[in-house]
Scaffold this active site. Structure first.
Site: not given
Length: 455
Positions: A236, A310
């Protein structure tokens, strides 16, 4: 240990507190002496929401009025503890209807919060003479636990500390905890959780808490516990990483809700599963383009290592489904796409069951703790296509929150009733009763929904 503040039972020095909306204030004002009316008018006070006015007396402060907007919203009262002067004690000047007094207590408890682990707050909240009901106290405690856990930096809230929090709750309520840690995740077939967490110096783990009598309806709660998310090798940018201590917000919600269920002795059999990892960068970090295994047997091509939530959830959801509960609820700070679509205050609700979804939506309306249902639009599974594996973990910027939910649904057993909440768990700025930082969203509505189903 999370502490509720803002309440006292000592009324010796209490001042009268009027709680009114604009219409009620107008009627009250008409009955007051001209001098007091002039005082109120000089401050342009009209009883509007999130307002407070102090009332003068012969010897100084003689009382106060708290202006209320939506009287059915606990946060309509939450500004009061810090809008009223520090050190003051307040007692209701007039009796309120029981439901309104309950909301006042709830809002006062939520509004009295400040995160105090590392520094003393600038001031203490004003005190309300009240003894909130046990359920109100438990709901406040659950909400403040979410705030505390999410606000705590990763150094003090890693996978081990999440485990410690689960064990503390279990000890308080007679629950059992089992934890599968490190390479034992591979031995017991949780390979996706292991893949995400293996690069960290803190071992990944699956935390399982079980409580309640056999034969009761079985409720499974699942939480995403990514205690820090660098994004992995798809790192990020700095501004995207700054608040990633909050990426365990889903686990915080699930754990706090479990504590509330146990404290209130909801007649269910409860299973709580938290996949706790740190998505770190290191020699053993999982890589874009890899194919990883999952508990369900589906192979996953890694399109983006920053779509890690996920991956840990899919193993936990598979395990939850294996136990055939009546419902599975999962909580996760899963996608930025949900925030772009709905903003910070509306968690995105996905469900494969219309009845469950409608119950949660209705509970959100009742409690003013809303969720917003989003579609499981299955044609968008095409965005998760892989040329070499059963599924990709990402793949398109289109419908990001929908494709994430569709990914999770692939790991829910056929016929299993399930709902997924994509929640922000954070206040970007200060608002009355809502300090900047960690926040419990849709926790109260989830509790209300569960009460409606099982009480």
């Amino acid at each position: 240990m999370t502490q509720i503040t803002g309440f006292t039972t000592d009324s010796a020095n209490a001042l009268p507190l009027h709680v009114m909306d604009r219409e009620q204030f107008a009627a009250w004002r008409a009955q007051q002496a001209p001098a007091l009316v002039a005082w109120l008018d000089a401050q342009h006070f009209n009883g509007s929401g999130c307002s407070v006015v102090l009332l003068p007396g012969e010897h100084g402060l003689a009382g106060a009025i708290v202006g209320v907007g939506d009287s059915g919203d606990a946060y309509a009262y939450a500004h009061a503890p810090f809008a009223l002067p520090e050190g003051t004690v307040w007692q209701l000047a007039d009796a309120l209807p029981a439901p309104i007094e309950t909301l006042l207590h709830l809002g006062w408890g939520l509004g009295s919060y400040r995160f105090a682990r590392y520094r003393k707050p600038n001031r203490a909240p004003a005190q309300l003479v009240a003894s909130p009901a046990a359920e109100v106290r438990d709901v406040i405690t659950a909400s403040l636990r979410v705030r505390d856990w999410v606000n705590t930096p990763t150094e003090d809230m890693g996978p081990q500390q999440l485990e410690d929090a689960a064990r503390e709750l279990a000890a308080a309520h007679g629950a059992q905890v089992e934890v599968i840690t490190g390479d034992a995740l591979l031995e017991q077939n949780f390979p996706a959780i292991h893949a995400v967490g293996r690069a960290s110096h803190r071992a990944p783990r699956l935390i399982a808490l079980r409580w309640g009598q056999a034969g009761r309806p079985h409720v499974a709660l699942v939480g995403k516990g990514v205690c820090f998310d660098t994004g992995g090798l798809d790192i990020k940018p700095a501004d995207g990483m700054r608040n990633m201590k909050k990426d365990m917000g889903g686990a915080a919600h699930a754990l706090a809700l479990a504590g509330l269920i146990m404290a209130q002795d909801l007649p269910v059999q409860l299973t709580l599963l938290i996949a706790a990892v740190e998505n770190a960068i290191g020699p053993d970090a999982f890589r874009p383009g890899e194919v990883i295994a999952t508990r369900k047997g589906l192979s996953i091509e890694i399109d983006n290592t920053d779509a890690e939530g996920r991956l840990v959830l899919c193993d936990a959801l598979t395990y939850a489904s294996e136990q055939k509960p009546e419902i599975v609820l999962d909580f996760a700070t899963l996608t930025g796409a949900a925030r772009i679509a709905l903003g910070p205050d509306l968690p995105a609700l996905f469900s494969n069951n219309d009845t469950l979804a409608q119950q949660w939506l209705q509970a959100g309306d009742t409690t003013r703790d809303p969720v917003w249902r989003m579609p499981l639009w299955r044609p968008y599974l095409r965005y998760l296509h892989s040329g070499i594996a059963d599924l990709a973990n990402a793949g398109s910027r289109m419908a990001g929150s929908v494709t994430a939910a569709l990914y999770l649904e692939r790991f829910i057993a056929e016929g299993q009733v399930w709902a997924h909440l994509d929640v922000y768990a954070w206040n970007d700025g200060e608002r009355p009763g809502r300090p900047a930082g960690g926040e419990a969203l849709a926790l109260r509505s989830a509790w209300t929904m569960l009460k409606g189903r099982y009480l």
